[in-house]
Design a protein around this motif. Structure first.
Motif, mmCIF file in Angstrom:
data_model
loop_
_atom_site.group_PDB
_atom_site.id
_atom_site.type_symbol
_atom_site.label_atom_id
_atom_site.label_comp_id
_atom_site.label_asym_id
_atom_site.label_seq_id
_atom_site.Cartn_x
_atom_site.Cartn_y
_atom_site.Cartn_z
ATOM 1 N N THR A 167 6.412 -5.703 -13.194
ATOM 2 C CA THR A 167 6.819 -5.905 -11.954
ATOM 3 C C THR A 167 8.281 -6.696 -12.099
ATOM 4 O O THR A 167 8.995 -6.511 -11.434
ATOM 5 N N GLU A 208 -4.757 -5.723 -17.998
ATOM 6 C CA GLU A 208 -3.741 -4.893 -17.192
ATOM 7 C C GLU A 208 -3.300 -5.566 -16.042
ATOM 8 O O GLU A 208 -1.969 -5.243 -15.672
ATOM 9 N N GLU A 209 -3.878 -6.703 -15.392
ATOM 10 C CA GLU A 209 -3.069 -7.328 -14.524
ATOM 11 C C GLU A 209 -1.959 -8.185 -15.119
ATOM 12 O O GLU A 209 -0.903 -8.151 -14.280
ATOM 13 N N ASP A 238 0.687 -5.474 -15.346
ATOM 14 C CA ASP A 238 1.373 -5.146 -14.103
ATOM 15 C C ASP A 238 2.411 -6.032 -13.801
ATOM 16 O O ASP A 238 3.380 -5.777 -13.002
#
Length: 920
Positions: free
Chosen positions: A183, A175-176, A179
């Motif tokens: 971005t 998930e990081e 993300d």
């Protein structure tokens, strides 16, 4: 998006209609996201079928009239994917670019290594026009400490309109990572699937007995509960050890096992192990052995046995495949390459697979294994990276591997990657991971590795010269810094700073609470808080001063050792009393300049190598001197034997007794603090144990506060600090210059560096600028260029310029290269940049002979004469890298420059015979 309607995703419907199998839910969700115009990050176990998503991206690009680049981390995987896509889309639609191989590069679908795409982005290549999709296979490779930055450079550098399909092994911070991609690239679907389509069972082989590693789950039990180690396995190992204890003791048995496992075959009876696997129905198998020598030793062990795993009709099919792969080899090379032994092993159903083998041999093994004609492969871990060679079972003989610097334990992620090869989708009902038991292998540790299904993905992004030059050329300095701030490395740093700031806030509140509690406790005991705090502060100050004194003493000692090492000269005799190599030593070559000078020495036991600060407790004292003639070639064995004999006859002896560190000099300030402590009114106070415990805790929390404050200040700027240091080097060396508007621009000299993609990029550019490679013949140029690429596979460096065979022009160019290297490192040292690795001449003779038209046997013999025993696979691999760098030099300099012509002719000389056949 709904998956019920067959018309909601027309391209996905068209794509799946030609498949002979149904797709899984995670594959469908990822493909739907792509068709919906989003990027995707797919994290799933090895063998789960992530490549279906990549193949759908290819389908989408073709259907929409766009282009798709399919990138992989290694050339072997690119070659494999190229052939896979070729079968589906035809030759006119599919191309291949791997740096040393170019096939139909203008096709709408091109398979390439990730570095090739990075280079295209920096060159603003016209090939990027019309690009609509990029598949980044094995994207978790961005954690690789050597090459990982390339993946981030591509993700950051691609046009925002390009949809990226990132395929990764299962990572715990998906998930990081998702993300971050969202971005920097826009809407990206993160799809994680931890389900293995073929269940994996864990086993341990103890002697001749196969045990399941875990207890079978109870019916109706919690499927997610922590699994317990098989009690029968633990009891059997315990009884086995008790039996060993009865006949000589467990420790003796363990020692014998370790000694036995120290031989070249690793201590495992492979024929017996294979017989056990065959009896359990666990073939075909991949046996992972973490060294080339270990793989070859295992293969030879099987060759010496009566092991035959194939039927006569299968042997005939093996011969046909082998003949096809050997068709391009020169007849005279068969003996050198060991073709007969290699074929004989394949005809019996087993093979090795590692980077030291000729790529043709590895490809044949891969094809035979995929056809079921090789039953057991002894492989290094490179086989686990994407290459399509699944097996029914995977065997791990050890849980330790060499990482290039030291032997380290396997991580859970590595264990998962390796054992993920077990279980062939559509063939096997289940896969099997088998760990060979030895006294060093504890079942609980294996269970820990097998139970930890994921690993975190950490960025390895760091500014380097070529990167900085290309970023500044495209974006300017400010734009480059902005890109650095968008990197996954900075993203992860920012996330960690959020956590650190939270911990800092908690620690500050705790400190205030402890202050209040300490005040109250002191008041209850009638203790003057100010005096007590002053006394505790004095104790803490003494503790800090003692730590500082120890640090200064260590640094001073290192400085003293550095000074003495730097002053040593040829022929002086010293005693080496620490480190791995100890004894009386004579200096063969004075130390180089730097923070850790390392003179070349010869020890009285015959060892030759460089020694540094870590090899001494105290500064080395000169015990005497022996004469070494000026013309003596200290690199030759004969000269070294004569020097060793002179040392033995010199009568010089090592100091007797135990080596002790020099006594520390008195510290007046620290002595004063101790006197103040002894005379303080609180020094003799009793009954204050609770207050002291509270003050110790307060001091720990205060130290945490200081440390966290510093971390938050420093970590936010580390990437930019490193970038600024790299830029400072480039400015000093005139690769960048002020543009008159307060910014920097690339100079004409810098244009060459922009096109050099090498670990030693700055050294290559400096050598070109200095002209030290000018006027060389093609074979000499190939030889000299190899020195900035090659890394000898041996502990001590022993192939210096003076010992080089060949003509004076080559030796002069090598000497010039070393001078440029030293000058460049001085500049880097001034700016705090990691210095470039020293040139290594160990491949020069081999590539020079090969580029001059000599035979493969002669070229390999030239390497051996220099002390480098090269395997055929290594020979081809290093020649490929030489070709790659020569091409970069040719394209980087002015076409009218004679160096460009020499580089072109050198490429032609190297690209022949076995090297040319391996380039396809």
């Amino acid at each position: 998006m709904s998956t019920d309607s067959p018309h909601s995703d027309p391209q996905l419907t068209a794509f799946t209609s030609r498949l002979s199998f149904g797709i899984d839910d995670f594959q469908r969700r990822a493909c739907e996201a792509l068709e919906d115009g989003r990027g995707v990050l797919v994290c799933a176990p090895t063998g789960a079928g992530k490549t279906i998503v990549g193949e759908f991206a290819v389908h989408l690009a073709l259907a929409e009239g766009g282009k798709c680049f399919y990138t992989t981390p290694i050339k072997a995987l690119s070659n494999q994917k190229y052939h896979d896509l070729l079968q589906v889309h035809g030759q006119e639609n599919v191309g291949l670019l791997t740096g040393d191989n170019s096939i139909n590069s203008s096709a709408p679908v091109v398979v390439m290594t990730t570095e090739v795409l990075r280079n295209m982005i920096y060159a603003d290549s016209a090939a990027l026009d019309g690009l609509s999709h990029v598949v980044m296979d094995e994207v978790h490779f961005l954690a690789d400490r050597f090459r990982g930055a390339v993946w981030e450079e591509v993700i950051l550098g691609l046009d925002p309109s390009v949809r990226v399909a990132s395929l990764s092994a299962t990572v715990s911070n998906a998930e990081e990572f998702g993300d971050w991609i969202t971005t920097v690239r826009g809407d990206t679907a993160v799809i994680v699937d931890e389900h293995r389509p073929v269940p994996l069972h864990q086993h341990m082989l103890v002697g001749n007995r196969m045990f399941e590693l875990f207890e079978r789950p109870r019916r109706g039990g919690d499927a997610k509960a922590k699994r317990q180690v098989n009690a029968d396995l633990s009891r059997y190992i315990k009884h086995r050890m008790l039996g060993a204890d009865a006949v000589g003791g467990y420790e003796d048995r363990l020692s014998r096992e370790r000694r036995r496992r120290g031989n070249r075959s690793g201590g495992v009876n492979r024929p017996r192990m294979i017989a056990n696997l065959e009896a359990e129905g666990l073939l075909p198998a991949i046996d992972f052995i973490f060294s080339r020598a270990g793989c070859e030793a295992a293969l030879n062990q099987c060759l010496r046995s009566d092991l035959h795993l194939l039927e006569p009709d299968e042997v005939a099919r093996v011969d046909a495949v082998v003949d096809a792969h050997l068709s391009e080899l020169a007849p005279g090379d068969a003996d050198v390459l060991g073709v007969d032994d290699w074929r004989w092993a394949l005809r019996r159903g087993f093979a090795a697979h590692h980077a030291g083998m000729l790529p043709t041999f590895r490809q044949a093994v891969e094809e035979l294994f995929s056809r079921g004609l090789v039953k057991v492969v002894f492989a290094t871990e490179t086989l686990a990276l994407g290459i399509n060679m699944p097996a029914r079972s995977v065997v791990l003989e050890r849980l330790v591997k060499y990482n290039g610097e030291s032997h380290v334990d396997l991580t859970p992620g590595e264990y998962t990657q390796l054992t993920g090869r077990a279980g062939r989708r559509g063939i096997d009902v289940e896969g099997h991971a088998v760990v060979i038991w030895t006294p060093e292998v504890v079942p609980d540790r294996v269970a820990g590795l097998a139970g930890a299904r994921t690993f975190p993905l950490r960025s390895s992004f760091a500014p380097e010269y070529n990167m900085a030059m290309n970023l500044i050329d495209r974006l300017g300095v400010d734009g480059s810094r902005a890109l650095l701030r968008r990197s996954f490395a900075q993203f992860q740093t920012d996330r960690s700073i959020v956590g650190q700031a939270r911990r800092l806030d908690d620690a500050t509140r705790t400190l205030r609470k402890l202050d209040a509690e300490l005040d109250a406790a002191a008041a209850r005991r009638g203790v003057d808080v100010e005096r007590f705090t002053e006394y505790v502060g004095l104790r803490e100050e003494i503790r800090r001063s003692e730590r500082a004194q120890r640090f200064v003493r260590r640094v001073d000692g290192e400085h003293a050792v550095t000074e003495e090492l730097s002053a040593l000269s040829r022929g002086q005799v010293i005693s080496v009393e620490a480190g791995r190599h100890r004894g009386l030593a004579v200096v063969l070559e004075a130390a180089w300049k730097g923070a850790d000078p390392k003179p070349l020495v010869l020890l009285d036991d015959g060892w030759v190598g460089r020694i540094g600060v870590s090899d001494f407790v105290n500064p080395p004292a000169v015990l005497g001197e022996i004469r070494i003639p000026k013309k003596a070639d200290t690199r030759s064995r004969h000269a070294r034997r004569e020097i060793a004999s002179a040392l033995a006859k010199s009568g010089i002896e090592r100091p007797r007794g135990r080596v002790k560190k020099r006594a520390a000099e008195p510290n007046v300030e620290l002595d004063g603090l101790r006197r103040r402590l002894r005379t303080h009114p609180m020094h003799k106070a009793s009954g204050l144990d609770e207050l002291y415990r509270m003050s110790e805790r307060r001091a720990r929390v205060e130290r945490d506060v200081v440390s966290l404050e510093k971390a938050v200040r420093e970590r936010t700027s580390q990437l930019e600090t490193d970038f600024d240091a790299v830029v400072a080097v480039l400015v000093e060396l005139n690769y960048l210059e002020a543009d008159g508007e307060g910014s920097l621009r690339v100079t004409p000299t810098g244009t060459v560096l922009r096109r050099i993609y090498s670990e030693s990029d700055l050294l290559v550019a400096e050598c070109i600028r200095a002209g030290v490679w000018n006027g060389l013949s093609p074979s000499d140029l190939a030889a000299v260029v190899s020195s900035v690429l090659f890394v000898s596979r041996r502990e001590s460096y022993g192939a210096g310029v003076d010992s080089m065979p060949g003509n004076p022009a080559m030796r002069d160019a090598l000497t010039g290269t070393l001078r440029v290297w030293e000058a460049t490192n001085r500049v880097q040292e001034r700016h705090g940049v990691v210095q470039t690795r020293e040139p290594d001449t160990g491949f020069c003779a081999a590539v020079s002979a090969w580029a001059s038209g000599r035979t493969l046997r002669e070229a390999l013999g030239a390497a051996t004469a220099q002390g480098n025993q090269l395997s055929p696979g290594d020979f081809v691999r290093w020649n490929r890298q030489v070709i790659d760098l020569l091409e970069q030099i040719r394209l980087g300099v002015d076409p009218a420059d004679p160096l460009a012509g020499a580089a072109k002719r050198a490429v032609s000389g190297v690209r022949r015979g076995v090297v040319a056949s391996e380039l396809g």
